[in-house]
Design a protein around this motif. Structure first.
Motif, mmCIF file in Angstrom:
data_model
loop_
_atom_site.group_PDB
_atom_site.id
_atom_site.type_symbol
_atom_site.label_atom_id
_atom_site.label_comp_id
_atom_site.label_asym_id
_atom_site.label_seq_id
_atom_site.Cartn_x
_atom_site.Cartn_y
_atom_site.Cartn_z
ATOM 1 N N ALA A 1 0.836 -1.204 0.000
ATOM 2 C CA ALA A 1 0.000 0.000 0.000
ATOM 3 C C ALA A 1 0.872 1.255 0.000
ATOM 4 O O ALA A 1 2.049 1.223 0.378
ATOM 5 N N ARG A 2 0.259 2.365 -0.429
ATOM 6 C CA ARG A 2 0.969 3.652 -0.442
ATOM 7 C C ARG A 2 0.627 4.537 0.751
ATOM 8 O O ARG A 2 1.385 5.442 1.074
ATOM 9 N N ALA A 3 -0.512 4.301 1.358
ATOM 10 C CA ALA A 3 -0.935 5.137 2.487
ATOM 11 C C ALA A 3 -1.533 4.256 3.569
ATOM 12 O O ALA A 3 -2.152 3.220 3.289
ATOM 13 N N TYR A 4 -1.347 4.692 4.814
ATOM 14 C CA TYR A 4 -1.818 3.931 5.973
ATOM 15 C C TYR A 4 -2.419 4.883 7.007
ATOM 16 O O TYR A 4 -2.092 6.069 7.048
ATOM 17 N N ARG A 5 -3.291 4.322 7.826
ATOM 18 C CA ARG A 5 -3.732 4.987 9.048
ATOM 19 C C ARG A 5 -3.252 4.153 10.229
ATOM 20 O O ARG A 5 -3.331 2.930 10.198
ATOM 21 N N TRP A 6 -2.741 4.826 11.241
ATOM 22 C CA TRP A 6 -2.334 4.113 12.442
ATOM 23 C C TRP A 6 -3.577 3.849 13.282
ATOM 24 O O TRP A 6 -4.301 4.766 13.670
ATOM 25 N N ARG A 7 -3.839 2.568 13.539
ATOM 26 C CA ARG A 7 -4.994 2.156 14.314
ATOM 27 C C ARG A 7 -4.541 1.578 15.648
ATOM 28 O O ARG A 7 -3.452 1.026 15.764
ATOM 29 N N ARG A 8 -5.424 1.678 16.622
ATOM 30 C CA ARG A 8 -5.110 1.145 17.951
ATOM 31 C C ARG A 8 -6.339 0.445 18.508
ATOM 32 O O ARG A 8 -7.460 0.937 18.402
ATOM 33 N N ARG A 9 -6.092 -0.743 19.081
ATOM 34 C CA ARG A 9 -7.124 -1.478 19.807
ATOM 35 C C ARG A 9 -6.508 -1.965 21.103
ATOM 36 O O ARG A 9 -5.674 -2.862 21.100
ATOM 37 N N GLY A 10 -6.899 -1.349 22.198
ATOM 38 C CA GLY A 10 -6.281 -1.676 23.468
ATOM 39 C C GLY A 10 -4.820 -1.255 23.470
ATOM 40 O O GLY A 10 -4.483 -0.120 23.170
ATOM 41 N N ALA A 11 -3.950 -2.199 23.803
ATOM 42 C CA ALA A 11 -2.518 -1.894 23.836
ATOM 43 C C ALA A 11 -1.836 -2.178 22.501
ATOM 44 O O ALA A 11 -0.631 -1.982 22.374
ATOM 45 N N ARG A 12 -2.590 -2.613 21.491
ATOM 46 C CA ARG A 12 -1.996 -3.005 20.218
ATOM 47 C C ARG A 12 -2.276 -1.961 19.142
ATOM 48 O O ARG A 12 -3.385 -1.435 19.048
ATOM 49 N N GLY A 13 -1.277 -1.684 18.351
ATOM 50 C CA GLY A 13 -1.444 -0.771 17.236
ATOM 51 C C GLY A 13 -0.927 -1.404 15.952
ATOM 52 O O GLY A 13 -0.083 -2.304 15.986
ATOM 53 N N TRP A 14 -1.441 -0.947 14.810
ATOM 54 C CA TRP A 14 -1.011 -1.492 13.531
ATOM 55 C C TRP A 14 -1.240 -0.476 12.429
ATOM 56 O O TRP A 14 -1.973 0.505 12.591
ATOM 57 N N LEU A 15 -0.581 -0.714 11.291
ATOM 58 C CA LEU A 15 -0.739 0.117 10.106
ATOM 59 C C LEU A 15 -1.875 -0.456 9.258
ATOM 60 O O LEU A 15 -1.772 -1.559 8.734
ATOM 61 N N ASP A 16 -2.933 0.325 9.143
ATOM 62 C CA ASP A 16 -4.106 -0.089 8.370
ATOM 63 C C ASP A 16 -4.020 0.535 6.982
ATOM 64 O O ASP A 16 -4.070 1.763 6.839
ATOM 65 N N ALA A 17 -3.850 -0.286 5.954
ATOM 66 C CA ALA A 17 -3.690 0.222 4.589
ATOM 67 C C ALA A 17 -4.954 0.936 4.122
ATOM 68 O O ALA A 17 -6.074 0.475 4.365
ATOM 69 N N VAL A 18 -4.773 2.073 3.454
ATOM 70 C CA VAL A 18 -5.895 2.834 2.892
ATOM 71 C C VAL A 18 -6.186 2.274 1.506
ATOM 72 O O VAL A 18 -5.340 2.334 0.607
ATOM 73 N N ALA A 19 -7.378 1.742 1.334
ATOM 74 C CA ALA A 19 -7.729 1.101 0.065
ATOM 75 C C ALA A 19 -7.931 2.127 -1.044
ATOM 76 O O ALA A 19 -7.487 1.934 -2.180
ATOM 77 N N ARG A 20 -8.610 3.230 -0.733
ATOM 78 C CA ARG A 20 -8.894 4.265 -1.733
ATOM 79 C C ARG A 20 -8.384 5.595 -1.219
ATOM 80 O O ARG A 20 -8.884 6.138 -0.232
ATOM 81 N N ILE A 21 -7.369 6.117 -1.869
ATOM 82 C CA ILE A 21 -6.745 7.375 -1.464
ATOM 83 C C ILE A 21 -7.460 8.530 -2.155
ATOM 84 O O ILE A 21 -7.649 8.521 -3.372
ATOM 85 N N ALA A 22 -7.874 9.524 -1.376
ATOM 86 C CA ALA A 22 -8.535 10.696 -1.948
ATOM 87 C C ALA A 22 -7.559 11.416 -2.878
ATOM 88 O O ALA A 22 -6.469 11.811 -2.447
ATOM 89 N N PRO A 23 -7.912 11.579 -4.156
ATOM 90 C CA PRO A 23 -6.956 12.161 -5.106
ATOM 91 C C PRO A 23 -6.746 13.652 -4.868
ATOM 92 O O PRO A 23 -7.673 14.380 -4.501
ATOM 93 N N MET A 24 -5.517 14.086 -5.047
ATOM 94 C CA MET A 24 -5.175 15.505 -5.003
ATOM 95 C C MET A 24 -3.898 15.703 -5.811
ATOM 96 O O MET A 24 -2.879 15.074 -5.524
ATOM 97 N N HIS A 25 -3.970 16.553 -6.833
ATOM 98 C CA HIS A 25 -2.840 16.782 -7.715
ATOM 99 C C HIS A 25 -2.239 18.163 -7.448
ATOM 100 O O HIS A 25 -2.937 19.086 -7.000
ATOM 101 N N MET A 26 -0.971 18.299 -7.736
ATOM 102 C CA MET A 26 -0.291 19.574 -7.506
ATOM 103 C C MET A 26 -0.963 20.712 -8.266
ATOM 104 O O MET A 26 -1.069 21.836 -7.767
#
Length: 288
Positions: free
Chosen positions: A35-60
């Motif tokens: 994946a190219r983008a992730y959100r950091w998720r947390r459940r209790g004491a555990r955290g993980w990188l959750d891949a973003v399936a659809r990235i909101a497009p934004m061009h320069m």
């Protein structure tokens, strides 16, 4: 051979373990490193990188009238990708002027070159060390991004961020930078009562209290500061025209939208790029 007298005890222990397992949170999923983008998720004491399936497009090219800021962050990001010295970035200023959109545009522009984005909520900033350890040794280059960053008194993420930026004995690694946006230049609230600690000398020099110095020191650890300012009326209308064109409006339709676009901004109390895009969606939905 197990003593038959122990069977009831073993069965009881197995039932207790099964009940405990039911209460424990499930193990985090494995990281999708493709994946190219992730959100950091947390459940209790555990955290993980959750891949973003659809990235909101934004061009320069969609970001207008912030050319100086675009050039500065693009130069810094390119240096980072090429293994050259680069700075952590703090973007502050008027709301809706493209601060967070500029970070997304960097991913759009340089994702093919190995740039990756990790979005972290302010409440999870205390996990920065865990995130950096997780991506250590990866060949990609990671930007840890926190939108609308600010801290109130006593929040634990403040110390973690301050340590990672510049001040920890352990280096964060050369494959990670922190990009943050904030409406507060110094990231923490400042109060008039803090000035009571100031000392007024005979020569007129003022020495701020140590509390104020502590707050300012966090923002100073970002090597690159970018300020964003409210748009003029002409700039706002130009942004409206850009998004109307993107939604399929012809030049005559765009010209007709001018008066209503100004009324829309007046009602919202802002001539920001965000307001311009929202108006363009509304107008295009009614006229295209």
């Amino acid at each position: 051979m197990i003593d038959p007298q122990l069977h009831p005890l073993l069965e009881s222990a197995q039932r207790v373990l099964a009940q405990l397992e039911a209460w424990l949170p499930p193990a985090p999923p494995p990281t999708n490193w493709a994946a190219r983008a992730y959100r950091w998720r947390r459940r209790g004491a555990r955290g993980w990188l959750d891949a973003v399936a659809r990235i909101a497009p934004m061009h320069m090219d969609d970001l207008r009238h912030i050319e100086r800021q675009k050039a500065a962050i693009e130069r810094n990001t390119l240096a980072f990708l090429r293994g050259k010295p680069a700075n952590n970035v703090l973007m502050t200023g008027a709301r809706g002027t493209g601060k967070s959109s500029l970070v997304r545009a960097m991913l759009d522009a340089f994702g093919e070159e190995g740039l990756r984005l990790i979005e972290v909520d302010k409440s999870d900033m205390g996990d920065l060390g865990q995130i950096i350890e997780l991506i250590a040794g990866r060949p990609e280059r990671y930007i840890i991004f926190c939108d609308d960053l600010s801290f109130e008194e006593g929040e634990p993420g403040y110390k973690a961020l301050k340590s990672v930026l510049d001040g920890s004995l352990a280096a964060p690694g050369d494959n990670v930078l922190i990009y943050a946006t904030s409406n507060r230049r110094h990231l923490m609230p400042e109060y008039m009562r803090e000035n009571l600690a100031a000392q007024h000398q005979a020569d007129g020099e003022i020495h701020p209290g140590e509390t104020v110095e502590e707050k300012i020191s966090l923002s100073e650890r970002f090597g690159l500061w970018l300020s964003f300012y409210p748009f003029s009326q002409d700039d706002y209308l130009d942004i409206v025209g850009h998004w109307l064109e993107a939604h399929g409006c012809d030049p005559d339709n765009i010209a007709q939208a001018r008066t209503e676009a100004l009324q829309w901004a007046l009602e919202r109390g802002s001539r920001s790029g965000r307001v311009a895009r929202q108006f363009a969606r509304d107008w295009a939905a009614r006229h295209v």
